[in-house]
Design an enzyme around this catalytic site. Structure first.
Site, PDB file in Angstrom:
ATOM      1  N   ARG A 112       0.829  -1.208   0.000  1.00 12.98           N
ATOM      2  CA  ARG A 112       0.000   0.000   0.000  1.00 12.98           C
ATOM      3  C   ARG A 112       0.866   1.262   0.000  1.00 12.98           C
ATOM      4  NH1 ARG A 112      -5.530   1.301   1.710  1.00 12.98           N
ATOM      5  NH2 ARG A 112      -6.071  -0.877   1.495  1.00 12.98           N
ATOM      6  N   TYR A 217      -0.589 -12.844  -0.301  1.00 11.90           N
ATOM      7  CA  TYR A 217       0.151 -12.665  -1.561  1.00 11.90           C
ATOM      8  C   TYR A 217       1.460 -11.913  -1.331  1.00 11.90           C
ATOM      9  CZ  TYR A 217      -2.693  -8.251  -1.587  1.00 11.90           C
ATOM     10  OH  TYR A 217      -3.334  -7.075  -1.276  1.00 11.90           O
ATOM     11  N   ASP A 296     -13.996   6.425  -0.544  1.00 10.08           N
ATOM     12  CA  ASP A 296     -14.670   5.881   0.638  1.00 10.08           C
ATOM     13  C   ASP A 296     -15.601   6.883   1.315  1.00 10.08           C
ATOM     14  OD1 ASP A 296     -13.435   3.457   0.319  1.00 10.08           O
ATOM     15  OD2 ASP A 296     -12.465   3.428   2.291  1.00 10.08           O
TER      16      ASP A 296
END
Ligand SMILES: Cc1cc2nc3c(=O)[nH]c(=O)nc-3n(C[C@H](O)[C@H](O)[C@H](O)COP(=O)(O)OP(=O)(O)OC[C@H]3O[C@@H](n4cnc5c(N)ncnc54)[C@H](O)[C@@H]3O)c2cc1C
Length: 380
Positions: A112, A217, A296
């Site tokens: 991220r 992952y 969001d």
């Protein structure tokens, strides 16, 4: 001789998350002036992974970020969905070259912090004001007046609320209460792959349990760092925060009957963060006058399709296209057009994600990954 040229639109964006930064970069690309106001005093590298869908990659490519992201991130052959106990493959959602060819963009798995840094790098530093927490906004005949917790004020032609799931801008537009707690918590962490002692966690695997799951992952091109994230039932504790710590022992106990491969990944994990999972019903009005919501703040969703940031990034491209030719007198109309273009798609993703069925069996993925926000038709 006086300069009669009209100055470019000047847009204020609240929040320097993925959505706010993508919006800033996309608007600047259209020649629009932006200032991004962020409450944090500095950017921090959050310990989390993020899947970048092909649809988000179309937008990021248009912002000039594809080459850098390909170099930093992991390129998976698939998102493999497996039974929590037996390991049976339920559905292998193919990515890699075949999806890249089909959707004309890659599917990437990132840290991220790397995606955020790439987006931040696409916006000049002097357009970003840190330590600016918005506390008030007021629409005026000429635009929007903002006030911040640090005592400063600012004016802009329009304001974009990209201030996340607890958006103060949303509260000024709608009184629909707090986000809905799903009854579930996400535990997550990133850690060096060498802690796994040579064990290969695969390219991207979601282990589907009866009432909980775990996704894992690599987040680096050379597989040197790995990530996992869970969703499990747990009573609410705290707000949505990326910094709250969780208890590794509680996490391991919650997955103790899962497949040995899962146990290995949890055993190697040094510490975890946890975050409550919330979402909302689709919102009817995203825009009021010269104020609009994005990401969001507007359409928070569960992470089960890995599409929340992708939707925010798509919003950014569509917003920039709607505002591209707008003069000061047409801003409200351009924002209405943005809302009309985005509403149906984001609502569909919000509601589909909530079902937590994406990839559990054969799944039609074309409508999600095949969308290109630079070329998709705009509403009339
Ligand atoms: C566990 C988990 C996993 C996920 N995985 C994926 C994935 O793989 N792929 C994907 O696409 N999405 C994923 N998501 C969703 C994704 O994280 C969000 O959709 C995305 O971060 C939303 O971006 P945003 O910019 O709208 O909001 P945010 O990232 O929340 O940014 C909002 C910004 O606004 C700032 N802010 C807030 N209030 C104020 C204020 N008053 N004044 C100034 N600044 C303010 C905040 O500090 C913050 O920087 C996941 C989410 C979770 C919880």
């Amino acid at each position: 001789m006086t300069d009669k040229r009209v100055p470019p639109l000047n847009i204020a964006i609240i929040g320097a998350g993925m959505g706010g930064l993508a919006a800033a970069a996309a608007l600047r690309k259209q020649g629009i002036a932006v200032t991004v106001y962020e409450q944090a005093k500095q950017f921090t590298r959050l310990g989390a992974g993020i899947q970048i869908g092909c649809n988000a990659m179309h937008v990021l490519r248009g912002l000039g970020l594809e080459r850098g992201l390909r170099a930093e991130t992991f390129y998976p052959r698939s998102w493999n969905n497996r039974h929590w106990q037996t390991g049976e493959v339920l559905f292998d959602m193919l990515f890699g070259p075949s999806a890249e060819q089909k959707y004309a963009a890659p599917y990437l798995l990132a840290h991220r912090g790397d995606l955020h840094a790439a987006l931040a790098g696409a916006v000049p530093a002097d357009c970003i004001r840190l330590n600016h927490r918005l506390v008030g906004l007021e629409q005026t005949p000429s635009g929007v007046r903002l006030s911040f917790a640090n005592g400063e004020t600012a004016e802009a032609d329009a304001l974009i609320g990209a201030d996340g799931v607890n958006s103060i801008v949303r509260k000024s537009l709608s009184n629909d209460g707090e986000p809905r707690f799903t009854g579930r918590i996400a535990y997550r962490t990133t850690y060096p792959a060498r802690r796994l002692g040579g064990f290969d966690i695969g390219d991207c695997t979601k282990w589907w349990g009866e009432d909980r799951h775990i996704v894992m992952y690599p987040v680096k091109a050379d597989r040197s760092e790995v990530y996992f994230v869970t969703s499990q039932p747990e009573p609410e504790s705290g707000r949505e925060s990326w910094s709250e710590m969780g208890d590794v022992k509680v996490l391991r106990a919650a997955f103790e009957s899962f497949h040995p491969d899962v146990q290995r990944v949890l055993a190697a994990c040094p510490e975890v963060h946890k975050r409550v999972l919330v979402d909302r019903e689709p919102l009817e009005r995203w825009v009021e006058g010269k104020v609009a919501l994005l990401g969001d703040a507007c359409h928070p969703m569960t992470p089960y399709m890995a599409q929340g940031a992708a939707m925010a990034i798509e919003d950014a491209a569509i917003l920039s296209r709607c505002l591209a030719d707008a003069g000061r007198a047409d801003i409200a109309e351009a924002l209405e057009r943005y809302e009309a273009t985005r509403q149906e798609r984001t609502a569909r993703v919000q509601l589909t994600s909530r079902q937590n069925s994406w990839g559990k069996g054969v799944t039609d993925t074309d409508w999600v990954y095949g969308y290109n926000a630079w070329t998709a038709p705009l509403a009339n």
